[in-house]
Design a protein around this motif. Structure first.
Motif, PDB file in Angstrom:
ATOM      1  N   ASP A 453      -0.524  -0.490  -8.051  1.00 58.22           N
ATOM      2  CA  ASP A 453      -0.299  -1.412  -6.930  1.00 58.22           C
ATOM      3  C   ASP A 453       1.148  -1.324  -6.440  1.00 58.22           C
ATOM      4  O   ASP A 453       1.396  -1.276  -5.226  1.00 58.22           O
ATOM      5  CB  ASP A 453      -0.619  -2.848  -7.351  1.00 58.22           C
ATOM      6  CG  ASP A 453      -2.102  -3.063  -7.599  1.00 58.22           C
ATOM      7  OD1 ASP A 453      -2.913  -2.289  -7.068  1.00 58.22           O
ATOM      8  OD2 ASP A 453      -2.448  -4.014  -8.338  1.00 58.22           O
ATOM      9  N   ILE A 454       2.096  -1.312  -7.380  1.00 53.27           N
ATOM     10  CA  ILE A 454       3.505  -1.243  -7.005  1.00 53.27           C
ATOM     11  C   ILE A 454       3.807   0.096  -6.339  1.00 53.27           C
ATOM     12  O   ILE A 454       4.563   0.160  -5.350  1.00 53.27           O
ATOM     13  CB  ILE A 454       4.407  -1.438  -8.242  1.00 53.27           C
ATOM     14  CG1 ILE A 454       4.149  -2.824  -8.884  1.00 53.27           C
ATOM     15  CG2 ILE A 454       5.878  -1.307  -7.865  1.00 53.27           C
ATOM     16  CD1 ILE A 454       4.379  -3.988  -7.966  1.00 53.27           C
ATOM     17  N   TYR A 455       3.220   1.175  -6.866  1.00 54.22           N
ATOM     18  CA  TYR A 455       3.429   2.492  -6.248  1.00 54.22           C
ATOM     19  C   TYR A 455       2.923   2.486  -4.806  1.00 54.22           C
ATOM     20  O   TYR A 455       3.585   3.009  -3.904  1.00 54.22           O
ATOM     21  CB  TYR A 455       2.705   3.571  -7.048  1.00 54.22           C
ATOM     22  CG  TYR A 455       2.834   4.953  -6.432  1.00 54.22           C
ATOM     23  CD1 TYR A 455       3.920   5.767  -6.745  1.00 54.22           C
ATOM     24  CD2 TYR A 455       1.891   5.430  -5.520  1.00 54.22           C
ATOM     25  CE1 TYR A 455       4.053   7.020  -6.151  1.00 54.22           C
ATOM     26  CE2 TYR A 455       2.014   6.671  -4.933  1.00 54.22           C
ATOM     27  CZ  TYR A 455       3.092   7.468  -5.260  1.00 54.22           C
ATOM     28  OH  TYR A 455       3.232   8.699  -4.670  1.00 54.22           O
ATOM     29  N   TYR A 456       1.764   1.894  -4.571  1.00 54.54           N
ATOM     30  CA  TYR A 456       1.222   1.820  -3.210  1.00 54.54           C
ATOM     31  C   TYR A 456       2.172   1.063  -2.288  1.00 54.54           C
ATOM     32  O   TYR A 456       2.445   1.506  -1.161  1.00 54.54           O
ATOM     33  CB  TYR A 456      -0.141   1.129  -3.232  1.00 54.54           C
ATOM     34  CG  TYR A 456      -0.617   0.708  -1.858  1.00 54.54           C
ATOM     35  CD1 TYR A 456      -1.169   1.624  -0.975  1.00 54.54           C
ATOM     36  CD2 TYR A 456      -0.465  -0.615  -1.432  1.00 54.54           C
ATOM     37  CE1 TYR A 456      -1.581   1.235   0.293  1.00 54.54           C
ATOM     38  CE2 TYR A 456      -0.872  -1.010  -0.172  1.00 54.54           C
ATOM     39  CZ  TYR A 456      -1.421  -0.081   0.693  1.00 54.54           C
ATOM     40  OH  TYR A 456      -1.805  -0.465   1.952  1.00 54.54           O
ATOM     41  N   ILE A 457       2.683  -0.069  -2.779  1.00 55.18           N
ATOM     42  CA  ILE A 457       3.571  -0.888  -1.951  1.00 55.18           C
ATOM     43  C   ILE A 457       4.827  -0.114  -1.577  1.00 55.18           C
ATOM     44  O   ILE A 457       5.272  -0.147  -0.427  1.00 55.18           O
ATOM     45  CB  ILE A 457       3.935  -2.188  -2.701  1.00 55.18           C
ATOM     46  CG1 ILE A 457       2.699  -3.076  -2.839  1.00 55.18           C
ATOM     47  CG2 ILE A 457       5.044  -2.945  -1.979  1.00 55.18           C
ATOM     48  CD1 ILE A 457       2.905  -4.283  -3.730  1.00 55.18           C
ATOM     49  N   GLU A 458       5.403   0.590  -2.533  1.00 56.36           N
ATOM     50  CA  GLU A 458       6.672   1.287  -2.297  1.00 56.36           C
ATOM     51  C   GLU A 458       6.505   2.583  -1.523  1.00 56.36           C
ATOM     52  O   GLU A 458       7.483   3.143  -1.036  1.00 56.36           O
ATOM     53  CB  GLU A 458       7.365   1.561  -3.633  1.00 56.36           C
ATOM     54  CG  GLU A 458       7.800   0.290  -4.357  1.00 56.36           C
ATOM     55  CD  GLU A 458       8.498   0.574  -5.669  1.00 56.36           C
ATOM     56  OE1 GLU A 458       8.399   1.734  -6.142  1.00 56.36           O
ATOM     57  OE2 GLU A 458       9.136  -0.345  -6.216  1.00 56.36           O
ATOM     58  N   ASN A 459       5.274   3.082  -1.394  1.00 59.29           N
ATOM     59  CA  ASN A 459       5.043   4.359  -0.701  1.00 59.29           C
ATOM     60  C   ASN A 459       4.035   4.215   0.426  1.00 59.29           C
ATOM     61  O   ASN A 459       3.398   5.187   0.825  1.00 59.29           O
ATOM     62  CB  ASN A 459       4.554   5.411  -1.700  1.00 59.29           C
ATOM     63  CG  ASN A 459       5.576   5.747  -2.755  1.00 59.29           C
ATOM     64  OD1 ASN A 459       6.433   6.597  -2.561  1.00 59.29           O
ATOM     65  ND2 ASN A 459       5.498   5.065  -3.891  1.00 59.29           N
ATOM     66  N   TRP A 460       3.909   3.000   0.981  1.00 58.07           N
ATOM     67  CA  TRP A 460       2.903   2.764   2.006  1.00 58.07           C
ATOM     68  C   TRP A 460       3.129   3.615   3.252  1.00 58.07           C
ATOM     69  O   TRP A 460       4.268   3.868   3.673  1.00 58.07           O
ATOM     70  CB  TRP A 460       2.903   1.291   2.421  1.00 58.07           C
ATOM     71  CG  TRP A 460       1.924   1.052   3.539  1.00 58.07           C
ATOM     72  CD1 TRP A 460       0.598   0.810   3.431  1.00 58.07           C
ATOM     73  CD2 TRP A 460       2.206   1.102   4.955  1.00 58.07           C
ATOM     74  NE1 TRP A 460       0.018   0.691   4.674  1.00 58.07           N
ATOM     75  CE2 TRP A 460       0.985   0.876   5.628  1.00 58.07           C
ATOM     76  CE3 TRP A 460       3.357   1.332   5.698  1.00 58.07           C
ATOM     77  CZ2 TRP A 460       0.895   0.849   7.007  1.00 58.07           C
ATOM     78  CZ3 TRP A 460       3.266   1.305   7.082  1.00 58.07           C
ATOM     79  CH2 TRP A 460       2.051   1.065   7.725  1.00 58.07           C
ATOM     80  N   SER A 461       2.026   4.053   3.824  1.00 57.45           N
ATOM     81  CA  SER A 461       2.039   4.720   5.123  1.00 57.45           C
ATOM     82  C   SER A 461       0.631   4.607   5.706  1.00 57.45           C
ATOM     83  O   SER A 461      -0.338   4.419   4.952  1.00 57.45           O
ATOM     84  CB  SER A 461       2.434   6.200   4.998  1.00 57.45           C
ATOM     85  OG  SER A 461       1.408   6.943   4.365  1.00 57.45           O
ATOM     86  N   PRO A 462       0.476   4.722   7.021  1.00 52.33           N
ATOM     87  CA  PRO A 462      -0.877   4.676   7.603  1.00 52.33           C
ATOM     88  C   PRO A 462      -1.782   5.766   7.044  1.00 52.33           C
ATOM     89  O   PRO A 462      -2.977   5.536   6.827  1.00 52.33           O
ATOM     90  CB  PRO A 462      -0.604   4.886   9.106  1.00 52.33           C
ATOM     91  CG  PRO A 462       0.792   4.410   9.309  1.00 52.33           C
ATOM     92  CD  PRO A 462       1.525   4.767   8.062  1.00 52.33           C
ATOM     93  N   LEU A 463      -1.224   6.961   6.790  1.00 51.24           N
ATOM     94  CA  LEU A 463      -2.031   8.049   6.229  1.00 51.24           C
ATOM     95  C   LEU A 463      -2.515   7.720   4.824  1.00 51.24           C
ATOM     96  O   LEU A 463      -3.632   8.082   4.441  1.00 51.24           O
ATOM     97  CB  LEU A 463      -1.221   9.351   6.223  1.00 51.24           C
ATOM     98  CG  LEU A 463      -0.933   9.968   7.595  1.00 51.24           C
ATOM     99  CD1 LEU A 463      -0.093  11.236   7.445  1.00 51.24           C
ATOM    100  CD2 LEU A 463      -2.237  10.289   8.323  1.00 51.24           C
ATOM    101  N   LEU A 464      -1.668   7.047   4.034  1.00 50.68           N
ATOM    102  CA  LEU A 464      -2.091   6.656   2.696  1.00 50.68           C
ATOM    103  C   LEU A 464      -3.244   5.663   2.778  1.00 50.68           C
ATOM    104  O   LEU A 464      -4.202   5.751   1.991  1.00 50.68           O
ATOM    105  CB  LEU A 464      -0.912   6.046   1.930  1.00 50.68           C
ATOM    106  CG  LEU A 464      -1.203   5.595   0.494  1.00 50.68           C
ATOM    107  CD1 LEU A 464      -1.707   6.755  -0.353  1.00 50.68           C
ATOM    108  CD2 LEU A 464       0.053   4.975  -0.140  1.00 50.68           C
TER     109      LEU A 464
END
Length: 483
Positions: A453-464
């Motif tokens: 969850d933390i990784y997603y938050i710190e690396n968010w992008s529309p493509l992700l």
């Protein structure tokens, strides 16, 4: 680890040396040479292939304006700071800046209605040769810089003034992560004699007086002070004494040694601050995510409306009770939200608090409930949570406020748990497509889910987000952890 940070022998103080700051100037000179050679090559090739008349003065002026635009863009973006020998910039960003400069120059020429006076063939040759030169020259430049660094012509001889093996190891680890080949660690200094044999492969230089002697002899370019418990008056004395020699003095803050590597240094005006956490999805990104969420959710509700109606009918026919199940869960900023699901359990057996985990072959689950839970159809009403603004399509899954892992509440069992609520919770998330869907019975699995969850938050992008949504569709077919 220490072997990669090679110590270097003392060199004659009369030896001509340059610090890494000279690489910025060399980078600018390199690009000037690229454009000059590209223009000369363009003139020759154009004459040999096309050969039509062109106004040499006008075209050279246009090329100069284009180059000026390039350097303004490059310098404004601090593009030459990457010249440190790491090898990360092999021309991609430089070419992008040059194409932007070309577009701006072309726009100016078009606005001045001078496009007809320029040769398109000449312009295309110049742009093409310039991009090739920028790319190739960076490969050659990087090799040249490495050779100059190996010979000691370019680089900085650095000494660590640290307190103990643990601090020295941490500093070396941080430097290793940064990959800075222009730095040469010549050794470490510590006024406590017991540290002489603490650090392998790194020479012990002595105490503070030894550092001062090296600096005065011209055998040292920079001192990194890594003294977490130093008092202010001692630090002031060290800085004042070393400043008498022509060297750089840097202080490595305690926070840099203790915090995780992902912190950022920002400025409030001219005041440097450590940014440990930062609002991840903000401004334009926040607007874009809202548009994506609500737009896709609205389309999904329209397309899935027959399935939603059939599911509601099946639930009503099988058992008494409401069609929808509402549960209080953690939302954005740890605020409670009411999450909607299709009811999958018998009314008299369901747990609104979420304290009791759902297990495989759970007797509380109805026959229809097993089907809709297995296929995640029970989650579809959360599309209305998205339209209402409580949730996103993609994000950390919202947990029940009383959800437990083992004998502890989730927020007590996993350190840093609340950080996952810095964004809106999602119908699906990165942890779910990485095999952490369904029952979380152990603290290790709970911790792993929070890490995703933390990784997603710190690396968010529309493509992700799009990737997670697509992978979720495939996971629905093969996931064995849902029940």
């Amino acid at each position: 680890m220490h072997g990669k940070l090679k110590p270097v022998p003392r060199r004659n103080s009369g030896h001509i040396r340059f610090t890494s700051n000279v690489l910025r100037s060399l980078g600018v000179a390199n690009d000037v040479a690229c454009f000059f050679c590209a223009y000369l090559l363009t003139v020759v090739v154009y004459d040999l292939t096309i050969g039509y008349y062109y106004d040499a003065r006008l075209h050279s002026t246009g090329a100069i304006i284009m180059c000026i635009n390039y350097f303004l863009i490059r310098i404004s973006r601090d593009g030459y700071t990457v010249f440190r020998g790491q090898g990360e910039d092999v021309g991609g960003s430089a070419i992008a800046d040059f194409l932007l400069a070309s577009a701006l120059t072309s726009l100016v020429i078009f606005q001045l209605e001078m496009m007809r006076e320029f040769s398109r063939g000449f312009a295309l040759y110049f742009i093409g040769f310039s991009m090739i030169a920028l790319f190739v020259s960076r490969i050659v430049f990087r090799k040249l810089i490495w050779n100059l660094m190996e010979k000691g012509v370019v680089g900085q001889r650095v000494a660590l003034y640290a307190s103990g093996k643990a601090t020295i190891d941490k500093v070396l680890e941080l430097l290793e992560i940064q990959r800075l080949p222009h730095l040469r660690i010549i050794g470490y200094a510590d006024d406590r004699s017991r540290t002489k044999t603490d650090v392998e492969d790194l020479p012990y230089l002595g105490g503070f007086e030894a550092l001062l002697d090296l600096a005065r002899a011209g055998d040292l370019d920079q001192v990194i002070l890594a003294l977490p418990e130093i008092k202010q008056d001692r630090l002031a004395y060290i800085a004042e004494t070393l400043s008498a020699a022509s060297i750089d003095i840097c202080v490595l803050p305690t926070e840099a040694l203790e915090l995780k590597a992902g912190y950022r240094i920002n400025f409030l005006g001219s005041i440097p601050v450590f940014t440990i956490w930062q609002q991840p999805v903000r401004d334009v990104d926040g607007i874009l995510k809202e548009i994506m969420d609500r737009g896709i959710a609205l389309i999904a509700v329209f397309l899935l409306s027959p399935l939603l109606l059939l599911t509601a009918l099946a639930i009503r026919l099988e058992s008494k009770g409401p069609i929808l199940f509402r549960q209080k869960r953690f939302g954005f900023n740890n605020n409670e939200i009411s999450v909607l699901k299709f009811r999958s359990m018998y009314v008299d057996r369901q747990d609104v608090s979420g304290a009791a985990r759902t297990r495989k072959d759970d007797p509380r689950v109805t026959r229809v409930g097993r089907i809709i839970r297995r296929t995640s159809i029970d989650e579809l009403p959360q599309l209305f949570n998205v339209l209402r603004g409580d949730m996103s399509l993609v994000g950390p899954r919202p947990h029940a406020t009383m959800m437990r892992v083992g004998d502890k509440y989730y927020f007590d069992a996993v350190r840093g748990y609340t950080a996952r609520h810095r964004v809106k919770p999602g119908i699906t998330g990165l942890a779910q497509i990485r095999g952490l869907r369904g029952e979380i019975a152990t603290t290790d699995r709970a911790r792993k889910r929070v890490e995703y969850d933390i990784y997603y938050i710190e690396n968010w992008s529309p493509l992700l987000d799009l990737r997670i949504m697509i992978e979720t569709l495939f996971k629905l077919v093969w996931d064995k952890n849902a029940y």
